[in-house]
Design an enzyme around this catalytic site. Structure first.
Site, PDB file in Angstrom:
ATOM      1  N   ARG A 199       0.842  -1.191   0.000  1.00  0.00           N
ATOM      2  CA  ARG A 199       0.000   0.000   0.000  1.00  0.00           C
ATOM      3  C   ARG A 199       0.885   1.251   0.000  1.00  0.00           C
ATOM      4  O   ARG A 199       1.950   1.275   0.618  1.00  0.00           O
ATOM      5  CB  ARG A 199      -0.891   0.031   1.251  1.00  0.00           C
TER       6      ARG A 199
ATOM      7  N   HIS B 202      -0.824   0.014  -9.755  1.00  0.00           N
ATOM      8  CA  HIS B 202      -1.508  -0.875  -8.799  1.00  0.00           C
ATOM      9  C   HIS B 202      -2.047  -2.135  -9.505  1.00  0.00           C
ATOM     10  O   HIS B 202      -3.246  -2.415  -9.470  1.00  0.00           O
ATOM     11  CB  HIS B 202      -2.657  -0.123  -8.090  1.00  0.00           C
TER      12      HIS B 202
HETATM   13  P1  NAP Z   1      -1.718 -11.560   4.984  1.00  0.00           P
HETATM   14  O1  NAP Z   1      -1.819 -12.981   4.560  1.00  0.00           O
HETATM   15  O2  NAP Z   1      -2.671 -11.032   6.000  1.00  0.00           O
HETATM   16  O3  NAP Z   1      -0.218 -11.331   5.513  1.00  0.00           O
HETATM   17  C1  NAP Z   1       0.166 -10.177   6.183  1.00  0.00           C
HETATM   18  C2  NAP Z   1       1.540 -10.397   6.805  1.00  0.00           C
HETATM   19  O4  NAP Z   1       1.962  -9.171   7.404  1.00  0.00           O
HETATM   20  C3  NAP Z   1       1.529 -11.460   7.907  1.00  0.00           C
HETATM   21  O5  NAP Z   1       2.684 -12.250   7.833  1.00  0.00           O
HETATM   22  C4  NAP Z   1       1.535 -10.627   9.183  1.00  0.00           C
HETATM   23  O6  NAP Z   1       2.154 -11.265  10.285  1.00  0.00           O
HETATM   24  C5  NAP Z   1       2.375  -9.443   8.746  1.00  0.00           C
HETATM   25  N1  NAP Z   1       2.124  -8.277   9.599  1.00  0.00           N
HETATM   26  C6  NAP Z   1       0.962  -7.628   9.818  1.00  0.00           C
HETATM   27  N2  NAP Z   1       1.139  -6.630  10.680  1.00  0.00           N
HETATM   28  C7  NAP Z   1       2.432  -6.645  11.040  1.00  0.00           C
HETATM   29  C8  NAP Z   1       3.223  -5.874  11.926  1.00  0.00           C
HETATM   30  N3  NAP Z   1       2.702  -4.864  12.640  1.00  0.00           N
HETATM   31  N4  NAP Z   1       4.531  -6.194  12.052  1.00  0.00           N
HETATM   32  C9  NAP Z   1       5.079  -7.222  11.358  1.00  0.00           C
HETATM   33  N5  NAP Z   1       4.367  -8.004  10.499  1.00  0.00           N
HETATM   34  C10 NAP Z   1       3.066  -7.707  10.345  1.00  0.00           C
HETATM   35  O7  NAP Z   1      -1.821 -10.596   3.730  1.00  0.00           O
HETATM   36  P2  NAP Z   1      -1.517 -10.939   2.188  1.00  0.00           P
HETATM   37  O8  NAP Z   1      -2.656 -11.636   1.590  1.00  0.00           O
HETATM   38  O9  NAP Z   1      -0.169 -11.564   2.107  1.00  0.00           O
HETATM   39  O10 NAP Z   1      -1.492  -9.458   1.577  1.00  0.00           O
HETATM   40  C11 NAP Z   1      -0.581  -8.476   2.046  1.00  0.00           C
HETATM   41  C12 NAP Z   1      -0.960  -7.119   1.489  1.00  0.00           C
HETATM   42  O11 NAP Z   1      -0.651  -7.039   0.094  1.00  0.00           O
HETATM   43  C13 NAP Z   1      -2.446  -6.782   1.526  1.00  0.00           C
HETATM   44  O12 NAP Z   1      -2.845  -6.322   2.795  1.00  0.00           O
HETATM   45  C14 NAP Z   1      -2.567  -5.707   0.474  1.00  0.00           C
HETATM   46  O13 NAP Z   1      -2.413  -4.436   1.052  1.00  0.00           O
HETATM   47  C15 NAP Z   1      -1.387  -5.973  -0.455  1.00  0.00           C
HETATM   48  N6  NAP Z   1      -1.843  -6.339  -1.816  1.00  0.00           N
HETATM   49  C16 NAP Z   1      -1.454  -5.567  -2.864  1.00  0.00           C
HETATM   50  C17 NAP Z   1      -1.831  -5.906  -4.141  1.00  0.00           C
HETATM   51  C18 NAP Z   1      -1.358  -5.108  -5.331  1.00  0.00           C
HETATM   52  O14 NAP Z   1      -1.852  -5.330  -6.433  1.00  0.00           O
HETATM   53  N7  NAP Z   1      -0.401  -4.230  -5.173  1.00  0.00           N
HETATM   54  C19 NAP Z   1      -2.620  -7.039  -4.354  1.00  0.00           C
HETATM   55  C20 NAP Z   1      -3.007  -7.809  -3.264  1.00  0.00           C
HETATM   56  C21 NAP Z   1      -2.602  -7.451  -1.994  1.00  0.00           C
HETATM   57  P3  NAP Z   1       1.515 -12.598  10.917  1.00  0.00           P
HETATM   58  O15 NAP Z   1       1.673 -13.673   9.866  1.00  0.00           O
HETATM   59  O16 NAP Z   1       2.337 -12.869  12.104  1.00  0.00           O
HETATM   60  O17 NAP Z   1       0.080 -12.289  11.200  1.00  0.00           O
HETATM   61  C1  GLV Z   2      -5.283  -5.120  -4.075  1.00  0.00           C
HETATM   62  O1  GLV Z   2      -4.508  -4.250  -3.826  1.00  0.00           O
HETATM   63  C2  GLV Z   2      -5.890  -5.947  -3.088  1.00  0.00           C
HETATM   64  O2  GLV Z   2      -5.733  -5.689  -1.888  1.00  0.00           O
HETATM   65  O3  GLV Z   2      -6.559  -6.926  -3.474  1.00  0.00           O
END
Ligand code: NAP
Ligand code: GLV
Length: 313
Positions: free
Chosen positions: A228, A276
């Site tokens: 983000r 994005h």
């Molecule tokens: P997820 O499965 O919820 O993983 C989040 C990770 O971040 C987990 O390992 C979590 O730790 C860690 N985390 C959260 N808060 C933290 C903190 N304060 N300190 C240290 N680690 C922390 O999420 P995801 O599905 O991988 O997605 C991650 C992010 O990618 C989304 O939230 C979104 O913003 C972004 N995204 C971007 C796009 C794009 O097109 N650019 C697309 C999809 C997603 P724990 O495992 O210990 O809980």
């Molecule tokens: C895209 O950024 C998503 O969070 O799915």
């Protein structure tokens, strides 16, 4: 069973037809202003307040994206946007992890093989071979080791990279060094050459890509922000690029999207931007997950992807 669909830009027909095929008994409709008829489930992105407010019958809300920060912000600014007590579920992987792996691999290989420097030499008609980088001097640190961060970490390991992750809780990932918690952040950063950010945007992580973080990385570091725009202090990145602390940045997300026309990132020689698109929602896989989750809830099983409202992700 009644299911509501609302998305400001997705093709509603595609989603309604796709869900209808998966759940033939369901009555699926696009939410329009004034619709307060019964609904058991809602599939939404940035729902207006009136879309879900006051709906006591809902059994689940499915966010049509992976990061739910924008929806939680709506709820914070306008309490009741998400009816209390109704589970909110997000999209987990379902075709996004592969896209993230591709994006991250493309960028890490580009920097590792010094393509950014060769591109510059080409513009100056310079024939100038450089020493190859060594994997041991080119440690990749992934912030966030969830559905997307872990997938990227595993793919980088396959390519021989030295990979470390940082998350809230400790992880066991083959051939990856796991750091966790605020107290291990400095250890994670020291010796890291490339940062890939895949954290959710929460009050704890906003602004985390800042001068203090950059200064703890190896000199001539690379920043790849795929999560983000709110994670990055843009001015700090510009200063770090100017000083050489950061050699290059690849940014897919921005504090303000679309990136404003006059923004310095557009023309910065060492900043690469994409609009994005690092991982976009794949409708068919998303519908598979949502319909599967509805069946799970209906049969009393635990659904996937439940958002912990307290943690904010
Ligand atoms: P997820 O499965 O919820 O993983 C989040 C990770 O971040 C987990 O390992 C979590 O730790 C860690 N985390 C959260 N808060 C933290 C903190 N304060 N300190 C240290 N680690 C922390 O999420 P995801 O599905 O991988 O997605 C991650 C992010 O990618 C989304 O939230 C979104 O913003 C972004 N995204 C971007 C796009 C794009 O097109 N650019 C697309 C999809 C997603 P724990 O495992 O210990 O809980
Ligand atoms: C895209 O950024 C998503 O969070 O799915």
């Amino acid at each position: 069973m009644n299911i509501l669909f609302y998305h400001p830009s997705f093709d509603a027909n595609e989603w309604i037809e796709g869900m209808q095929t998966r759940l033939p008994q369901a009555n699926i409709r696009q939410w329009v202003k004034g619709d307060n008829q019964k609904a058991d489930y809602a599939m939404v992105w940035l729902p207006p307040y009136e879309c879900l407010a006051g709906r006591k019958d809902l059994k689940g809300i499915f966010a049509l994206g992976a990061g739910v920060d924008a929806i939680l912000k709506q709820e914070h600014e306008n309490p009741g946007t998400l009816p209390a007590g109704v589970p909110l579920m997000r999209l987990e992987d379902i075709g996004m992890a592969l896209q993230m792996e591709e994006y991250a691999m493309a960028k890490v290989l580009y920097y590792f093989r010094r393509m950014d420097e060769y591109r510059q030499f080409q513009s100056q008609r310079q024939w100038k071979p450089l020493p190859a980088n060594r994997h041991e001097d080119f440690v990749v640190g992934i912030m966030g080791a969830g559905a997307l961060g872990q997938a990227v970490a595993k793919r980088l390991v396959e390519f021989g990279f030295h990979v470390r992750t940082w998350s809230r809780s400790e992880k066991q990932i083959d051939k990856v060094i796991s750091y966790h918690g605020q107290e291990q952040l400095s250890d994670f950063l020291q010796g890291t050459r490339v940062i890939i950010n895949l954290l959710p945007s929460t009050p704890q992580t906003v602004g985390i890509l800042n001068q203090s973080l950059f200064s703890q990385l190896q000199q001539k570091a690379y920043i790849i922000n795929l999560a983000r725009g709110s994670h990055l202090i843009e001015q700090d990145l510009l200063v770090a690029l100017e000083s050489g602390q950061v050699a290059g940045a690849s940014l897919d997300v921005f504090a303000s999207e679309p990136l404003p026309q006059m923004h310095p990132f557009w023309t910065h020689p060492r900043v690469a931007i994409t609009p994005h698109i690092a991982a976009i929602t794949v409708p068919q896989e998303a519908m598979d997950m949502i319909s599967d989750n509805i069946k799970r809830i209906e049969s009393g099983q635990q659904p996937f992807g439940i958002v912990d409202m307290g943690r904010g992700y």
